[in-house]
Design a protein around this motif. Structure first.
Motif, PDB file in Angstrom:
ATOM      1  N   ASP A 167     -48.166  40.021  -4.015  1.00  0.00           N
ATOM      2  CA  ASP A 167     -49.352  39.951  -2.898  1.00  0.00           C
ATOM      3  C   ASP A 167     -49.986  41.289  -4.105  1.00  0.00           C
ATOM      4  N   PHE A 168     -49.443  42.010  -5.235  1.00  0.00           N
ATOM      5  CA  PHE A 168     -50.302  42.555  -6.187  1.00  0.00           C
ATOM      6  C   PHE A 168     -50.976  42.439  -6.837  1.00  0.00           C
ATOM      7  N   THR A 169     -51.118  40.886  -6.894  1.00  0.00           N
ATOM      8  CA  THR A 169     -51.972  40.316  -7.976  1.00  0.00           C
ATOM      9  C   THR A 169     -53.410  40.379  -7.792  1.00  0.00           C
ATOM     10  N   GLY A 170     -54.394  40.335  -8.250  1.00  0.00           N
ATOM     11  CA  GLY A 170     -55.390  40.615  -7.292  1.00  0.00           C
ATOM     12  C   GLY A 170     -56.094  42.308  -7.058  1.00  0.00           C
ATOM     13  N   ARG A 171     -54.861  42.804  -6.890  1.00  0.00           N
ATOM     14  CA  ARG A 171     -55.730  44.128  -6.011  1.00  0.00           C
ATOM     15  C   ARG A 171     -54.905  45.172  -6.845  1.00  0.00           C
ATOM     16  N   PRO A 172     -56.345  45.620  -7.501  1.00  0.00           N
ATOM     17  CA  PRO A 172     -56.602  47.135  -8.451  1.00  0.00           C
ATOM     18  C   PRO A 172     -56.822  48.507  -7.258  1.00  0.00           C
ATOM     19  N   ASP A 173     -56.250  48.267  -6.132  1.00  0.00           N
ATOM     20  CA  ASP A 173     -56.175  48.745  -5.824  1.00  0.00           C
ATOM     21  C   ASP A 173     -54.377  49.710  -5.434  1.00  0.00           C
TER      22      ASP A 173
ATOM     23  N   ALA B 138     -51.044  58.334  -6.885  1.00  0.00           N
ATOM     24  CA  ALA B 138     -51.433  58.554  -7.216  1.00  0.00           C
ATOM     25  C   ALA B 138     -53.005  56.756  -6.893  1.00  0.00           C
ATOM     26  N   ASN B 139     -51.717  55.998  -6.640  1.00  0.00           N
ATOM     27  CA  ASN B 139     -52.532  54.749  -6.626  1.00  0.00           C
ATOM     28  C   ASN B 139     -52.908  54.333  -8.287  1.00  0.00           C
ATOM     29  N   LYS B 140     -51.801  54.814  -9.648  1.00  0.00           N
ATOM     30  CA  LYS B 140     -52.619  54.791 -10.687  1.00  0.00           C
ATOM     31  C   LYS B 140     -51.214  54.586 -10.810  1.00  0.00           C
ATOM     32  N   GLU B 141     -50.496  54.185 -11.684  1.00  0.00           N
ATOM     33  CA  GLU B 141     -49.420  54.054 -12.691  1.00  0.00           C
ATOM     34  C   GLU B 141     -49.285  55.034 -13.393  1.00  0.00           C
TER      35      GLU B 141
ATOM     36  N   LEU C 157     -56.169  54.258  -0.430  1.00  0.00           N
ATOM     37  CA  LEU C 157     -56.272  52.216   0.593  1.00  0.00           C
ATOM     38  C   LEU C 157     -58.213  51.850   0.914  1.00  0.00           C
ATOM     39  N   GLY C 158     -58.606  52.721   0.937  1.00  0.00           N
ATOM     40  CA  GLY C 158     -60.086  52.350   1.757  1.00  0.00           C
ATOM     41  C   GLY C 158     -59.865  51.509   3.221  1.00  0.00           C
ATOM     42  N   ASP C 159     -60.824  50.805   3.535  1.00  0.00           N
ATOM     43  CA  ASP C 159     -60.710  49.825   4.508  1.00  0.00           C
ATOM     44  C   ASP C 159     -60.285  48.635   4.529  1.00  0.00           C
ATOM     45  N   LYS C 160     -59.780  47.816   3.049  1.00  0.00           N
ATOM     46  CA  LYS C 160     -58.806  47.028   2.719  1.00  0.00           C
ATOM     47  C   LYS C 160     -57.280  46.904   3.490  1.00  0.00           C
ATOM     48  N   VAL C 161     -56.980  48.096   3.721  1.00  0.00           N
ATOM     49  CA  VAL C 161     -56.219  48.139   4.163  1.00  0.00           C
ATOM     50  C   VAL C 161     -55.192  49.128   5.659  1.00  0.00           C
ATOM     51  N   THR C 162     -55.235  48.757   6.796  1.00  0.00           N
ATOM     52  CA  THR C 162     -54.514  49.519   8.218  1.00  0.00           C
ATOM     53  C   THR C 162     -53.161  50.721   7.173  1.00  0.00           C
TER      54      THR C 162
END
Length: 571
Positions: A326-332, A365-368, A343-348
């Motif tokens: 599920d993380f594939t193709g989801r840089p956010d 921080a949404n960064k590795e 997370l923005g609007d893509k994730v509730t």
């Protein structure tokens, strides 16, 4: 039950066992099988032998008497039901794999009834046309079917079980409240007569729907429910139903969000150790999929997410944990470093009330290899919805008085719901009102696990010797044991007939070729409240009367024993 024939163990279709069944995990499973009450037919499917059927019937009788006392009318509806009503209410799909589905030879879809709300609603729709026909309470004692993925614990968690389900139909909410109160009182009388220790706990409505809901829980180690009990006030609730008020915190003075390097810290444990902080200072963000869409669930780092609560909140949508794919193709979404502020609007984003506006956290921080501190709820991120989703722990504050809660395991033996108009709306149940206009009926649903109550009683009352039934549900009033010799057997049979004539239910162990020790062991295993032994003083006409629960013994003549056993207990 008075003057029923004496039941001779020499003719009884039941064999006791010395050893526990290999697959038995809980006490009731072990003892009900060993004492000859039930036998396994298939996984989660049980046959009731004569002694077990007597106990089951006694529970039924008590339930029936108390339901009749509140004016409920008994019916018996089919167990095999058509698809259409359940499709109209959405439960054909909502029940999922637990629903037994089948087809007839013409390809028509049917199910084995898990509960009967739909069918009772249609019965009333057919029979009631005016407000003058209501209120009414209907009930049945019927087998129910649920395809449990892991049937276990004997009759506690089966795929077929006996249940009393009743339904109230009123034209006004006040009437529903009255019907609900009637059932609540009736249930208290039922469980008191059964001799069960129980608690009335606030509960969630779950797949049943509706508003107010309470469970009747019998504390037992074998219980699958966890309930919280306040030692200081009258608060009691299933842990799934505990909710807390949202209390905002003043965040004035909290510094601005700051990102900090935290290499190799993808878990709360590694993060807390790296920074030298308590796990409670961190924010855990669990990702789940709800009907395929990703949702983040925020809780303090020292708490676990209760997935049952998450599922209940999103029901009937399917909830599952995310996978690596599920993380594939989801840089956010950076695995191990997710933070709500990116997370923005893509994730509730939903959160427990402990993540209240103004609270400050250390989170991803949404960064590795990077976290952020001073992340304030309501300032640096918004919570889409607050939902009580943490696993309740011993010592959590009572929502009513603040005292630390006590947790215990329990068996659900009853559940009452104010359904409201969910099923009446789906199936268009209206009656003509007082003013000549259609009125939508409001409903209540009320269940007692009849076969489950037998297991709960076994769990609560058994001791190290075997079962120990309360008098009103026991398979007999007295268990007469002939120690073995012909004279002892003759006396045992004679006193058994006299006890029967006096109105008692009698089980007599008249088996030949069975040692006295085995008979005494079986009498304790079977668990009838009073044991009367024709033993060493039989030639003198003297018997030994033993109380199964207390172990107290006394020697009595035949007449004294009959007088003692038939005496009415003091009120």
């Amino acid at each position: 039950m008075a003057n029923a024939p004496v039941q001779r163990m020499s003719q009884l279709m039941a064999k006791t066992l010395r050893d526990d069944p290999a697959d038995a995990e809980v006490l009731s499973h072990k003892l009900l099988v060993r004492a000859g009450y039930v036998r396994r037919t298939a996984a989660g499917i049980w046959s009731w032998l004569p002694l077990g059927k007597k106990v089951l019937s006694n529970v039924e009788r008590i339930v029936r008497e108390e339901m009749d006392a509140i004016g409920a009318q008994e019916v018996l509806l089919p167990a095999i039901l058509p698809r259409e009503p359940y499709e109209a209410t959405g439960r054909w799909d909502e029940y999922g794999p637990e629903l037994f589905r089948l087809q007839d030879r013409k390809g028509g879809d049917y199910l084995l009834g898990p509960t009967h709300e739909e069918i009772f609603t249609l019965i009333v729709k057919d029979q009631a046309s005016s407000y003058k026909d209501l209120p009414v309470i209907l009930y049945q004692i019927q087998h129910k079917y649920r395809d449990e993925a892991r049937p276990r614990a004997g009759i506690l968690r089966g795929r077929e079980f006996l249940m009393k389900d009743s339904y109230s139909f009123d034209t006004e909410d006040e009437g529903l409240a009255h019907s609900y109160a009637l059932h609540r009182q009736a249930y208290q009388k039922v469980f008191a007569r059964l001799g069960l220790d129980y608690r009335i706990c606030a509960a969630t409505a779950g797949a049943m729907g509706g508003s107010k809901s309470e469970e009747f829980l019998a504390p037992a180690e074998a219980g699958e429910d966890t309930f919280a009990d306040c030692p200081n006030c009258d608060f009691a609730a299933n842990t799934e139903a505990i909710t807390y008020e949202l209390t905002s915190v003043d965040a004035t003075g909290v510094p601005a969000l700051e990102e900090i390097p935290t290499p190799d810290t993808p878990t709360i444990e590694t993060l807390a150790a790296h920074l030298g902080v308590e796990a409670s200072a961190t924010l855990k963000n669990l990702l789940v999929k709800v009907d395929g869409e990703i949702v983040a669930v925020g809780v303090p780092g020292d708490r676990e997410v209760d997935l049952d609560k998450v599922e209940a909140h999103f029901a009937p949508a399917a909830v599952e944990l995310v996978t690596a794919e599920d993380f594939t193709g989801r840089p956010d979404l950076v695995r191990g470093y997710v933070g709500p502020q990116g997370l923005g609007d893509k994730v509730t984003y939903i959160a427990d009330p402990r993540v209240a506006p103004g609270t400050s956290w250390i989170t991803g921080a949404n960064k590795e290899g990077t976290h952020a501190k001073n992340v304030v709820a309501g300032r640096d991120f918004e919570v889409g919805e607050y939902v009580d989703v943490v696993v309740v722990q011993e010592g959590d504050p009572c929502p009513k008085c603040g005292t630390g809660l006590k947790l215990d395991r329990a068996i659900e033996i009853g559940h009452i719901f104010q359904l409201g108009r969910k099923y009446a709306d789906a199936l268009k149940l209206d009656v003509l009102g007082q003013h000549g206009k259609p009125v939508r009926v409001t409903m209540g649903s009320y269940g007692i696990g009849v076969s489950r109550a037998v297991a709960a009683l076994a769990e609560q009352t058994a001791d190290d010797k075997g079962l120990c039934w309360p008098a009103e549900v026991a398979p007999a009033d007295v268990h007469v044991v002939a120690a073995g010799k012909a004279l002892q057997t003759e006396l045992a049979l004679d006193v058994s007939e006299k006890l029967r004539a006096a109105g008692l239910r009698v089980l007599v162990d008249d088996r030949a070729g069975v040692s006295p020790g085995v008979k005494f062991t079986d009498s304790e295993l079977i668990g009838v409240p009073k044991i009367l032994v024709a033993g060493r003083r039989s030639a003198e006409g003297v018997l030994e009367l033993k109380d199964r629960r207390t172990g107290e013994r006394e020697e009595l003549t035949v007449d004294e024993a009959i007088a003692r056993l038939t005496a009415q207990p003091a009120l």
